[in-house]
Scaffold this active site. Sequence first.
Site, short mmCIF file in Angstrom:
data_model
loop_
_atom_site.label_atom_id
_atom_site.label_comp_id
_atom_site.label_asym_id
_atom_site.label_seq_id
_atom_site.Cartn_x
_atom_site.Cartn_y
_atom_site.Cartn_z
N GLU A 119 20.55 -19.43 -53.07
CA GLU A 119 21.71 -19.74 -52.22
C GLU A 119 23.03 -19.77 -52.99
O GLU A 119 23.72 -20.79 -53.05
CB GLU A 119 21.47 -21.08 -51.50
CG GLU A 119 20.32 -21.00 -50.52
CD GLU A 119 20.13 -22.26 -49.68
OE1 GLU A 119 20.64 -23.33 -50.07
OE2 GLU A 119 19.48 -22.17 -48.62
N GLU A 271 13.05 -19.22 -46.04
CA GLU A 271 12.79 -20.66 -45.93
C GLU A 271 12.92 -21.10 -44.48
O GLU A 271 13.82 -20.63 -43.77
CB GLU A 271 13.82 -21.47 -46.73
CG GLU A 271 13.74 -21.36 -48.22
CD GLU A 271 14.76 -22.26 -48.92
OE1 GLU A 271 15.23 -23.26 -48.32
OE2 GLU A 271 15.10 -21.95 -50.07
#
Length: 644
Positions: A119, A271
């Site tokens: 991220e 995710e």
Amino acid sequence: MKLAHVNAMSVGIFSWAALEPSEGRFEFGWLDRTFDLVQKNEAYIVLATPSGSKPAWLSNKYPEACRVLKDGRREPHGFRHNHCYSSPVFREKVAIINQKLAERYGKHPALLLWHISNEYSGECQCGLCRAAFHGWLETRYGSIGALNQAWWTAFWGHNFSEFRQVELHDWSISAAAIDYKRFVTAQTVDFLRHEIAAVRRHSTDVPVTTNLMGMFPGLDYAKLVRELDVVSWDSYPAWKNDADDWKVASDVSMIHDLNRSFKRKPFLLMESAPGTQQWHAVPKLKRPGVQKLEALQAVAHGSDSVQYFQWRKGRGGCEKFHGAVVDHVGHEHTRVFRDIAEIGRTLEKLAPVLGTSVEPEVALIFDWENMWGIEQLSGFNNQAKHYDATCRAHYRELWKRGIAADVIESIADFSHYRLIIAPMLYMLRPGVAERLTEFVKRGGTLVATYVTGVVNETDLCFTGGMPGPLRPLFGIWVEDIDGLYAGETVTVLPTSDSPLGLKGSYSAREFCSIVHAEGATVLANYGSDFHAGNPALTRHQYGSGSAYFVASRNDDRFLSDFQGGLATELGLRRAFPGELPEGVTAQARTDGSREFLFLLNATQKPQRLSAESGFRAKNLLDSTVVGSELELEPYGVLVLERGA
Ligand code: GAL
């Protein structure tokens, strides 16, 4: 893991301190054992490079790896996703650990994919990053005079004589703020390339990804994804357990579509939460069916995986209450585990869907640079800009009807589409006006709204009136835009022949453009205030296509009637041959001969659907053959195969 029907594991995401406990001392034993165990059990590993979190020895010995904050302080060690992208020593250390990992595991048969960092986000204000920004500006503008002109710096006497005088955060120069964001993306992309290059020294044929965060405003993902082989993202929807859950489902679908559209290829759901997210304001437990709905929704829109964060709840740290496949209790007799195992079994039945594509006729433009332009915009209505929510509202009208959409940036290839919806395209990047014009001329249909065609890529207003270079295409001139206070409305009245089936009176809020038709046909007018009688909706035939202009932000009923009418008029392909009740969508993937139809019920009620007579398909989940009468459980999903 076998009980859970899990066959891939993301490993090592924040493991730098475990892999290199002190500088130059590496410990790979634990990871070797993990690889071997996973391979023995015929599963796969998604291996991360560990730059998402720095080991303490590194920050201590090389503080320049830590970011400098806006107030000039160097950030102390801690947290994650907070390294300086310019620091040579940090880049060197990252290259070493990435190379070691690639050398050791790059050819391991269990290695499926490289997960680069985690991220990516944020920015640093250190001297090196400052210098990099100035260098980036110099490359972009060539001369300081060109920058002054492009940024309109003479206003407030902000003219620069050297690039190094430019501050990183002078938001009074809107073009500077937008360029700074472009630079942060460029700097992050450069760092990503550096990470990938280190991996590629020893691992040339294993694909790379990095996990994205939806419509994250800090990075232009459309640029970032060019470095990747596969797009992946982390999805954490906040289900509300109320009648609006279908809107949550639609919003998430839009981001799945965005991720698929980047490469027009299947993506990965990297995710998602097994159960709850501890960081949501109210970490709601998922109601029965929601976990599976969320998983299959990703697949319906083009994901070739359903992955979770996290496998097992840790005993400590800030995410110890984040959902996990295995709870602290330590066994598999939990509702979350049962859900995950059922999803695993379901995915095994969906093997034929793998690699198949989605082929939309419609594209919705969501553009990061445009979003940044709107962020900087001071004018029209500063309290209610809502660019992303506006895109979501237009998308929802497609989702409700089971009409597939790509979600693309404004400089993407338009040639695949029959309809392009471009909400609030405030900034026209170079070439976009010409390409939209060409798209319509060749028979395409374009929908634009208030706050369109206002500025160029450096936030300079177009002279000659809004919507700038799109004025001939829409056959209108927008003289001004009125901002409406919260609660204030203006009525919108379709002309008497009920164009597109619009009927009755609608209500506009927040933005009301004053439009002069210059060749366009007026389909609706305002009915109140000093706006009464002015055009509120126009259509302009241009070449073989049409360009619609929606002059005000209207109520949901307008959007539904307008986009529904347009879909009917254009005969847009719908995934399901029948009516869809509110909260139910249909999405399809195809391999060219077979079609996989996903029916998703994002409501708490059971739903009945009637397809056209003669409809027959194979239910992939239980191998039965279904006819035209279908039932969906609350939050239920059907996956049907047609044309086999
Ligand atoms: C993601 C992140 C994971 C974990 C998760 C919790 O954004 O990549 O490491 O923190 O959120 O929902």
